[in-house]
Design a protein around this motif. Structure first.
Motif, mmCIF file in Angstrom:
data_model
loop_
_atom_site.group_PDB
_atom_site.id
_atom_site.type_symbol
_atom_site.label_atom_id
_atom_site.label_comp_id
_atom_site.label_asym_id
_atom_site.label_seq_id
_atom_site.Cartn_x
_atom_site.Cartn_y
_atom_site.Cartn_z
ATOM 1 N N GLY A 123 0.810 -1.215 0.000
ATOM 2 C CA GLY A 123 0.000 0.000 0.000
ATOM 3 C C GLY A 123 0.841 1.261 0.000
ATOM 4 N N MET A 124 1.953 1.226 0.708
ATOM 5 C CA MET A 124 2.798 2.412 0.807
ATOM 6 C C MET A 124 3.516 2.700 -0.506
ATOM 7 S SD MET A 124 5.570 3.252 3.780
ATOM 8 C CE MET A 124 5.964 4.961 4.186
ATOM 9 N N LEU A 125 3.895 1.661 -1.219
ATOM 10 C CA LEU A 125 4.692 1.848 -2.439
ATOM 11 C C LEU A 125 3.872 1.717 -3.723
ATOM 12 C CD1 LEU A 125 7.820 -0.279 -1.420
ATOM 13 C CD2 LEU A 125 7.551 2.208 -1.260
ATOM 14 N N ARG A 126 2.575 1.445 -3.597
ATOM 15 C CA ARG A 126 1.795 1.177 -4.807
ATOM 16 C C ARG A 126 1.823 2.350 -5.779
ATOM 17 N NH1 ARG A 126 -2.675 0.195 -2.617
ATOM 18 N NH2 ARG A 126 -2.414 -2.062 -2.481
ATOM 19 N N ALA A 127 1.702 3.576 -5.271
ATOM 20 C CA ALA A 127 1.674 4.756 -6.157
ATOM 21 C C ALA A 127 2.992 4.897 -6.927
ATOM 22 C CB ALA A 127 1.393 6.011 -5.333
ATOM 23 N N LEU A 128 4.099 4.572 -6.263
ATOM 24 C CA LEU A 128 5.385 4.663 -6.947
ATOM 25 C C LEU A 128 5.506 3.592 -8.034
ATOM 26 C CD1 LEU A 128 7.816 5.307 -3.940
ATOM 27 C CD2 LEU A 128 6.645 6.972 -5.406
ATOM 28 N N LEU A 166 3.824 10.533 -2.642
ATOM 29 C CA LEU A 166 3.482 9.914 -1.356
ATOM 30 C C LEU A 166 2.881 10.891 -0.365
ATOM 31 C CD1 LEU A 166 6.589 7.600 -0.735
ATOM 32 C CD2 LEU A 166 4.377 6.994 -1.732
ATOM 33 N N GLY A 167 3.133 12.181 -0.566
ATOM 34 C CA GLY A 167 2.665 13.155 0.405
ATOM 35 C C GLY A 167 3.405 13.061 1.712
ATOM 36 N N ARG A 168 4.646 12.598 1.672
ATOM 37 C CA ARG A 168 5.463 12.439 2.870
ATOM 38 C C ARG A 168 6.810 13.101 2.635
ATOM 39 N NH1 ARG A 168 3.544 7.607 5.240
ATOM 40 N NH2 ARG A 168 4.801 8.105 7.087
ATOM 41 N N ASP A 218 12.666 14.111 4.720
ATOM 42 C CA ASP A 218 13.487 14.626 5.818
ATOM 43 C C ASP A 218 13.115 13.980 7.144
ATOM 44 O OD1 ASP A 218 14.849 16.293 4.114
ATOM 45 O OD2 ASP A 218 13.468 17.982 4.415
ATOM 46 N N ASP A 219 11.928 13.347 7.187
ATOM 47 C CA ASP A 219 11.460 12.704 8.422
ATOM 48 C C ASP A 219 12.126 11.331 8.534
ATOM 49 O OD1 ASP A 219 10.128 11.446 10.492
ATOM 50 O OD2 ASP A 219 8.166 12.274 9.948
ATOM 51 N N PRO A 220 12.906 11.082 9.592
ATOM 52 C CA PRO A 220 13.590 9.777 9.724
ATOM 53 C C PRO A 220 12.602 8.615 9.831
ATOM 54 C CG PRO A 220 13.819 11.060 11.740
ATOM 55 C CD PRO A 220 13.230 11.992 10.723
ATOM 56 N N ASP A 221 11.429 8.859 10.438
ATOM 57 C CA ASP A 221 10.443 7.777 10.527
ATOM 58 C C ASP A 221 9.945 7.376 9.145
ATOM 59 O OD1 ASP A 221 10.653 7.706 13.262
ATOM 60 O OD2 ASP A 221 8.904 8.994 13.614
ATOM 61 N N VAL A 222 9.762 8.367 8.277
ATOM 62 C CA VAL A 222 9.317 8.088 6.910
ATOM 63 C C VAL A 222 10.389 7.282 6.174
ATOM 64 C CG1 VAL A 222 8.705 9.106 4.688
ATOM 65 C CG2 VAL A 222 7.793 10.090 6.811
ATOM 66 N N ARG A 223 11.635 7.715 6.313
ATOM 67 C CA ARG A 223 12.711 6.980 5.646
ATOM 68 C C ARG A 223 12.785 5.537 6.156
ATOM 69 N NH1 ARG A 223 15.639 11.860 6.589
ATOM 70 N NH2 ARG A 223 16.913 10.837 8.188
ATOM 71 N N MET A 224 12.608 5.332 7.464
ATOM 72 C CA MET A 224 12.637 3.991 8.027
ATOM 73 C C MET A 224 11.495 3.138 7.460
ATOM 74 S SD MET A 224 11.886 2.707 11.901
ATOM 75 C CE MET A 224 10.165 3.189 11.621
ATOM 76 N N GLU A 225 10.284 3.715 7.421
ATOM 77 C CA GLU A 225 9.142 2.960 6.918
ATOM 78 C C GLU A 225 9.326 2.598 5.445
ATOM 79 O OE1 GLU A 225 5.738 5.315 7.717
ATOM 80 O OE2 GLU A 225 5.802 5.030 9.888
ATOM 81 N N LEU A 226 9.839 3.538 4.663
ATOM 82 C CA LEU A 226 10.044 3.269 3.243
ATOM 83 C C LEU A 226 11.108 2.186 3.043
ATOM 84 C CD1 LEU A 226 9.931 6.891 1.778
ATOM 85 C CD2 LEU A 226 8.287 5.054 1.361
ATOM 86 N N TRP A 227 12.168 2.240 3.838
ATOM 87 C CA TRP A 227 13.220 1.237 3.693
ATOM 88 C C TRP A 227 12.693 -0.166 4.051
ATOM 89 C CZ3 TRP A 227 17.398 0.427 1.213
ATOM 90 C CH2 TRP A 227 18.286 -0.573 1.592
ATOM 91 N N LEU A 228 11.943 -0.272 5.152
ATOM 92 C CA LEU A 228 11.377 -1.562 5.524
ATOM 93 C C LEU A 228 10.359 -2.040 4.493
ATOM 94 C CD1 LEU A 228 10.907 -1.164 9.396
ATOM 95 C CD2 LEU A 228 12.686 -2.412 8.171
ATOM 96 N N ALA A 229 9.593 -1.093 3.929
ATOM 97 C CA ALA A 229 8.636 -1.478 2.889
ATOM 98 C C ALA A 229 9.363 -2.021 1.662
ATOM 99 C CB ALA A 229 7.767 -0.281 2.512
ATOM 100 N N LEU A 230 10.467 -1.376 1.291
ATOM 101 C CA LEU A 230 11.243 -1.867 0.158
ATOM 102 C C LEU A 230 11.824 -3.260 0.446
ATOM 103 C CD1 LEU A 230 13.100 1.434 -0.800
ATOM 104 C CD2 LEU A 230 11.425 0.224 -2.222
ATOM 105 N N LYS A 231 12.330 -3.474 1.669
ATOM 106 C CA LYS A 231 12.892 -4.782 2.011
ATOM 107 C C LYS A 231 11.810 -5.856 2.056
ATOM 108 C CE LYS A 231 16.609 -5.303 2.726
ATOM 109 N NZ LYS A 231 17.728 -5.564 1.806
ATOM 110 N N ALA A 232 10.618 -5.484 2.573
ATOM 111 C CA ALA A 232 9.538 -6.463 2.651
ATOM 112 C C ALA A 232 9.071 -6.883 1.266
ATOM 113 C CB ALA A 232 8.369 -5.894 3.455
ATOM 114 N N THR A 233 8.922 -5.916 0.359
ATOM 115 C CA THR A 233 8.492 -6.261 -1.000
ATOM 116 C C THR A 233 9.586 -7.024 -1.730
ATOM 117 O OG1 THR A 233 9.229 -4.076 -1.743
ATOM 118 C CG2 THR A 233 6.896 -4.337 -1.182
ATOM 119 N N ALA A 234 10.848 -6.702 -1.461
ATOM 120 C CA ALA A 234 11.944 -7.433 -2.099
ATOM 121 C C ALA A 234 11.973 -8.877 -1.618
ATOM 122 C CB ALA A 234 13.280 -6.757 -1.804
ATOM 123 N N SER A 235 11.707 -9.090 -0.304
ATOM 124 C CA SER A 235 11.664 -10.440 0.248
ATOM 125 C C SER A 235 10.522 -11.231 -0.351
ATOM 126 C CB SER A 235 11.528 -10.383 1.767
ATOM 127 O OG SER A 235 11.347 -11.674 2.306
#
Length: 624
Positions: A543-548, A598-600, A603-620
């Protein structure tokens, strides 16, 4: 022993004479039968002394007599009695030569001895032998009973049994381990039968199998030579009143058991079964006591728990213990439940995870509480229980299997048996709580029960041929040995609730990592990425990465790859652009597009963390 040809020849009232087969007179006689048929073979059962007058036989024809005698030997006739002075005053030479040729004992019956006198003598001898066997069996039963209720328990019983059968005897617990043997050397012989014991335990009880046969090994009180020890005949008998085997008795002899020996073995099986199967009232009382102890521990009342536990569980609370939580993964739980429940019973609905601790502690007679102590009763008499009393449908493995078919594996029951048997052998106390589709165990830290659990997990994973297997929701249904186990850190009674939470956390990690056993100390070890293998996490990532992904699908830029490169370089523009092979201004433009879509803010470290985990989860997800 039954009558033999020799005993009939020695009978003073029969006056029989030996005309052939002198070296085979010790052959047992099962019956004496009269027949004048030219071919009595269809009416023979084997072991008979055949009595004839030769009225219908061509007794002087050598070829005819040779065929006649050979047919008798082929049918199992052990001797031939010939009436003298009826048709022939002496045995015709053709018949005598035919008997000598094949070694068939030939007895001369004088005219004054009627055939019925021989039949009565055989019948009386058989009856006397049966009476001696029954009398010896009752005496063996009395001796075995006195041994079973004595201070030495099963060890004394096995010693008496070995003496009665003139061989050896051994007792295996519910896990298939040798716990007692007599004489002492028999423990090594019994250890070589573990595979056969496992085969017997896989069958619904009661069951028995015979291993080997022949030879003279095991028929004396002295240890047989190593090269002949496997030549004995071993009978394995399951112990227990239900379909689940609670133990196995092995009896080794140099020959098949006689009637008296069979009585002794049956008596031993009954006595050992009585000592392995505790009364229902006692089990229910221990269930209520164990439930109270666990309820108080989880409620933070260790002093009350210790007072209630008394000598039954008190030793377990005097030293650090481990809390263990085990369950069959989704899909396998239903299989195990159906394998252990009658087909016409609907399985009980699973409880919510949040309710389990309280329910397990307060269930009373609804949840089974098992315990194993060195002085208690159970699966291995005198060595502690090997059952999980009150385990209900989950623990009564094999109750719904067809008779004669191998019983489906119940991994929870197997684990409980393994841990309790190990604890019983070393005199440890262990508290086992079957809780629906789960098993909760309190065992001493560093004890044999915890080690047995670890060894069991290693053995199962070795059989699977892999050290890790993902168990996501989409995984295939587990096999019979599928199980996940969480083990807490060492704790005391005051920290029982915390230990339970630790065990549940370790259980969750074991389930995510595809491991059978995870200890709490291992929860923080390894990568966090395997913990993302969950449908909810993947749905969040999608859901987080679908738009991209939708943007990239139009061919207007590679935003997902650019975002991954930028995050992996910790926001360093030049390094990330070099990885992508683009100018850094192009990468800046793409990151602004990511923020806009994304509308995010990146610069927000929480956003960067969520995006990185989302990328790793979809890659897995993509890689699997």
């Amino acid at each position: 022993m039954p009558p033999t040809l020799a005993s009939l020849v020695r009978h003073p009232g029969l006056k029989l004479s030996v005309l052939a087969g002198e070296d085979r007179l010790e052959t047992p006689v099962r019956w004496a039968h009269v027949s004048e048929l030219a071919d009595p073979v269809p009416y023979m059962d084997g072991g008979e002394l055949l009595l004839i007058t030769a009225m219908q036989l061509k007794a002087e024809d050598p070829d005819e007599m040779s065929r006649y005698v050979r047919r008798l030997v082929g049918a199992g006739v052990v001797g031939l009695g010939f009436a003298l002075g009826v048709k022939y005053d002496e045995v015709p030479p053709a018949l005598a030569e035919a008997a000598k040729e094949v070694g068939l004992p030939l007895l001369g019956v004088p005219r004054r001895t009627p055939f019925i006198a021989i039949s009565k003598a055989v019948s009386a001898a058989i009856a006397a032998d049966q009476y001696r066997a029954v009398t010896a069996g009752f005496e063996a039963q009395r001796e075995l009973t006195r041994a079973a209720i004595g201070a030495d328990g099963p060890a004394a019983l096995l010693a008496r049994l070995a003496s009665h059968v003139d061989g050896w005897a051994a007792l295996y617990d519910a896990s298939g381990s040798v716990v007692a043997a007599a004489p002492d050397w028999a423990a090594r012989r019994a250890a070589r039968l573990v595979t056969d014991v496992e085969r017997l335990r896989s069958r619904p009880g009661p069951a028995s199998i015979v291993v080997g046969g022949g030879g003279g090994a095991g028929a004396t009180g002295a240890e047989p030579a190593e090269d002949t020890a496997v030549a004995d005949r071993v009978e394995l008998q399951s112990l227990g009143t239900g379909r689940r085997t609670r133990g196995v008795l092995a009896v080794g002899t140099g020959a098949p058991l006689g009637t008296a020996e069979r009585y002794a073995v049956h008596s031993a099986v009954a006595l050992l079964t009585l000592t392995t199967e505790r009364s229902r009232a006692l089990r229910e009382a221990e269930q209520r006591l164990g439930a109270a102890v666990l309820r108080m521990l989880l409620a933070g009342e260790p002093d009350h728990a210790r007072a209630v536990a008394g000598r039954l569980y008190g030793g377990l609370l005097d030293a650090p213990f481990r809390m263990l939580v085990a369950e069959v993964p989704s899909g396998g739980a239903h299989q195990a439940r159906m394998a252990s429940s009658p087909a016409d019973e609907a399985p009980a609905p699973a409880q919510a995870p949040a309710e389990r601790p309280a329910d397990a502690a307060t269930a009373g007679t609804g949840t089974g509480i098992g315990r194993s102590t060195g002085s208690g009763t159970g699966a291995v008499p005198g060595a502690g229980p090997g059952t999980v009393p009150g385990a209900g449908a989950t623990m009564a493995a094999g109750a719904g299997a067809a008779v004669g078919e191998p019983e489906p594996a119940d991994p929870l029951a197997t684990l409980a048996d393994t841990m309790e048997a190990a604890a019983a052998r070393t005199g440890e106390s262990v508290l086992v709580v079957p809780d629906g589709e789960r098993l909760i165990v309190l065992a001493p830290d560093g004890g044999s029960a915890v080690e047995a659990c670890a060894e069991h997990a290693r053995a199962v994973e070795s059989r699977r041929g892999t050290k890790a297997r993902p168990r996501g929701r989409g995984a295939a249904a587990p096999h019979g040995d599928e199980l996940v186990i969480g083990l807490s850190a060492p704790a005391g009674p005051i920290a029982a609730a915390a230990a339970y939470r630790q065990a549940e956390q370790a259980l969750s990690v074991a389930r995510r990592r595809g491991r059978m056993l995870v200890e709490h100390e291992q929860v923080a070890a390894g990568s966090v990425l395997p913990l993302l293998a969950d449908d909810a996490v993947r749905a969040f990532a999608d859901g987080m990465l679908r738009a991209l992904y939708e943007h990239d699908a139009t061919g207007r830029g590679d935003l997902v790859a650019s975002l991954r490169a930028w995050l992996s370089r910790h926001g360093q523009w030049d390094a990330a652009a070099a990885d992508l092979g683009v100018h850094r201004h192009t990468l800046r433009y793409r990151m602004r597009r990511v923020e806009e879509i994304l509308g995010r803010s990146l610069d927000d470290p929480d956003v960067r963390m969520e995006l990185w985990l989302a990328l790793k989860a979809t890659a897995s997800c993509t890689s699997t």
